[in-house]
Design an enzyme around this catalytic site. Structure first.
Site, PDB file in Angstrom:
ATOM      1  N   HIS A  78     -25.314   0.608 -23.462  1.00  0.00           N
ATOM      2  CA  HIS A  78     -24.738   0.421 -22.240  1.00  0.00           C
ATOM      3  C   HIS A  78     -23.369   1.432 -22.338  1.00  0.00           C
ATOM      4  CE1 HIS A  78     -21.865  -1.410 -19.558  1.00  0.00           C
ATOM      5  NE2 HIS A  78     -22.859  -2.027 -19.162  1.00  0.00           N
ATOM      6  N   GLY A 115     -23.404  -7.014 -13.791  1.00  0.00           N
ATOM      7  CA  GLY A 115     -22.449  -7.496 -14.287  1.00  0.00           C
ATOM      8  C   GLY A 115     -21.483  -8.686 -13.828  1.00  0.00           C
ATOM      9  N   GLY A 116     -20.453  -8.110 -13.193  1.00  0.00           N
ATOM     10  CA  GLY A 116     -19.476  -9.098 -12.561  1.00  0.00           C
ATOM     11  C   GLY A 116     -20.265  -9.765 -11.604  1.00  0.00           C
ATOM     12  N   ASN A 174     -25.452  -9.243 -17.167  1.00  0.00           N
ATOM     13  CA  ASN A 174     -24.890  -9.029 -18.242  1.00  0.00           C
ATOM     14  C   ASN A 174     -23.494  -9.676 -18.151  1.00  0.00           C
ATOM     15  OD1 ASN A 174     -23.651  -7.807 -20.250  1.00  0.00           O
ATOM     16  ND2 ASN A 174     -23.620  -5.660 -19.509  1.00  0.00           N
ATOM     17  N   TRP A 175     -23.217 -10.520 -19.038  1.00  0.00           N
ATOM     18  CA  TRP A 175     -21.822 -11.240 -18.968  1.00  0.00           C
ATOM     19  C   TRP A 175     -20.539 -10.582 -19.738  1.00  0.00           C
ATOM     20  CZ3 TRP A 175     -23.837 -17.261 -19.137  1.00  0.00           C
ATOM     21  CH2 TRP A 175     -24.197 -17.379 -17.557  1.00  0.00           C
ATOM     22  N   LYS A 176     -21.103  -9.466 -20.331  1.00  0.00           N
ATOM     23  CA  LYS A 176     -19.982  -8.574 -21.240  1.00  0.00           C
ATOM     24  C   LYS A 176     -19.387  -9.624 -22.059  1.00  0.00           C
ATOM     25  CE  LYS A 176     -20.412  -5.321 -17.708  1.00  0.00           C
ATOM     26  NZ  LYS A 176     -20.074  -4.177 -17.008  1.00  0.00           N
ATOM     27  N   GLU A 222     -20.607   1.097 -21.849  1.00  0.00           N
ATOM     28  CA  GLU A 222     -19.278   0.571 -22.291  1.00  0.00           C
ATOM     29  C   GLU A 222     -19.430   0.879 -23.798  1.00  0.00           C
ATOM     30  OE1 GLU A 222     -19.298  -3.119 -20.656  1.00  0.00           O
ATOM     31  OE2 GLU A 222     -18.708  -2.274 -18.636  1.00  0.00           O
ATOM     32  N   GLU A 243     -27.668   3.375 -15.002  1.00  0.00           N
ATOM     33  CA  GLU A 243     -26.220   2.729 -14.591  1.00  0.00           C
ATOM     34  C   GLU A 243     -25.348   3.973 -14.443  1.00  0.00           C
ATOM     35  OE1 GLU A 243     -26.113  -1.543 -15.408  1.00  0.00           O
ATOM     36  OE2 GLU A 243     -25.603  -0.617 -17.358  1.00  0.00           O
ATOM     37  N   GLY A 282     -18.639  -1.831 -12.394  1.00  0.00           N
ATOM     38  CA  GLY A 282     -17.341  -2.571 -12.514  1.00  0.00           C
ATOM     39  C   GLY A 282     -16.291  -2.109 -11.516  1.00  0.00           C
ATOM     40  N   SER A 304     -22.049  -2.525 -10.012  1.00  0.00           N
ATOM     41  CA  SER A 304     -21.430  -3.110  -9.003  1.00  0.00           C
ATOM     42  C   SER A 304     -22.709  -3.722  -7.827  1.00  0.00           C
ATOM     43  CB  SER A 304     -20.655  -2.085  -8.129  1.00  0.00           C
ATOM     44  OG  SER A 304     -19.636  -1.629  -8.985  1.00  0.00           O
TER      45      SER A 304
END
Ligand code: PGA
Length: 252
Positions: free
Chosen positions: A95, A234-235, A10-12, A97, A167, A173, A213
């Site tokens: 998600h 993600g990251g 997930n590159w957000k 966010e 999640e 993150g 994470s």
């Protein structure tokens, strides 16, 4: 684990078109053949170009969100119909966010999941508790509420076409990956609920992911958790060599 493992990046809101194409071209060239289903969710603006580059590869694309209507006066929104048209196979829905910063409710999430299925997009339905909910012993209650409301009206035949990503909000993150026991407990709880509300074979066919994470360092341990069918990253997916280490991590 019976199903093929699923690893989603997930590159957000990261990556211009140029940067995205560079990353996916690198991924495409370095990805070993096909023991794992790999899905990338770049920003909307890069999806079609990414699709062109990824045609005839094993890498599939996901939208990061969608609206439940196919079209209409919803300024700023993107529909499942549009995602499907430009080559997406998956869509991330709910998600944290989106829930936290954009006010998404369980009811909207439910409508989005239903609409995604109509478009034959595989929803990656995200759920998870916040730190204060966990600390006050409410994790299961929260997961049950999100799961029930999110899956309202989903029939047995469609359930196996949904991916569910646990999640925990406190792990996203933050660099604080959940402990394998916490992942195991949450995923087992989710699977048992699915078995209770549908049936055991159907519940077992649903791919359950962990997200929060995930790094190359802890992926191997996470894959050892019996209930884990994949990860949502993600990251850790934004540097291709690190992402590949997650994809290639093997249990045992
Ligand atoms: P993270 O994000 O891997 O950067 O924690 C996961 C996610 O938000 O899906």
């Amino acid at each position: 684990m019976d199903q093929k493992r699923l690893v989603v990046g997930n590159w957000k809101m990261n990556g211009t078109l140029e940067e995205t194409l560079k990353l996916i071209t690198e991924l495409r060239h370095k990805l070993p053949s096909d023991q794992t289903d790999v899905v990338i969710a770049p920003p909307f603006t890069s999806l079609y170009s990414a699709y062109v580059v990824l045609q005839e590869t094993q890498i599939q694309l996901a939208g990061q969100n969608m609206h439940w209507e196919n079209e209409g006066a919803y300024t700023g929104e993107i529909s499942g119909l549009f995602l499907k048209e430009i080559g997406c196979a998956y869509v991330i829905i709910g998600h944290s966010e989106r829930r936290q910063y954009f006010g998404e409710t369980d009811e909207w999430i439910n409508q989005k999941i239903l609409a995604a299925l109509t478009q034959e997009l595989t929803p990656i339905f995200c759920l998870g508790e916040t730190l204060s909910q966990r600390q006050s012993g409410k994790t299961e209650e929260i997961l049950e509420g999100q799961l029930k409301k999110g899956l309202q009206g989903i029939v047995m035949n469609d359930l196996k076409n949904i991916v569910i990503a646990y999640e925990p909000v406190w792990a996203i993150g933050t660099g604080k990956t959940a402990a394998t026991t916490e992942i195991q407990e949450a995923l087992r709880f989710i699977r048992n609920l699915l078995a209770k509300n549908y049936d055991a074979p159907t519940a077992n066919a649903v791919r359950l992911l962990y997200g929060g994470s995930v790094t190359a360092e802890d992926a191997r341990e996470i894959f050892q958790v019996k209930e884990v069918n994949g990860v949502l990253v993600g990251g850790g997916s934004l540097v291709i060599d690190k992402f590949l280490k997650i994809i290639e991590a093997r249990e045992g």
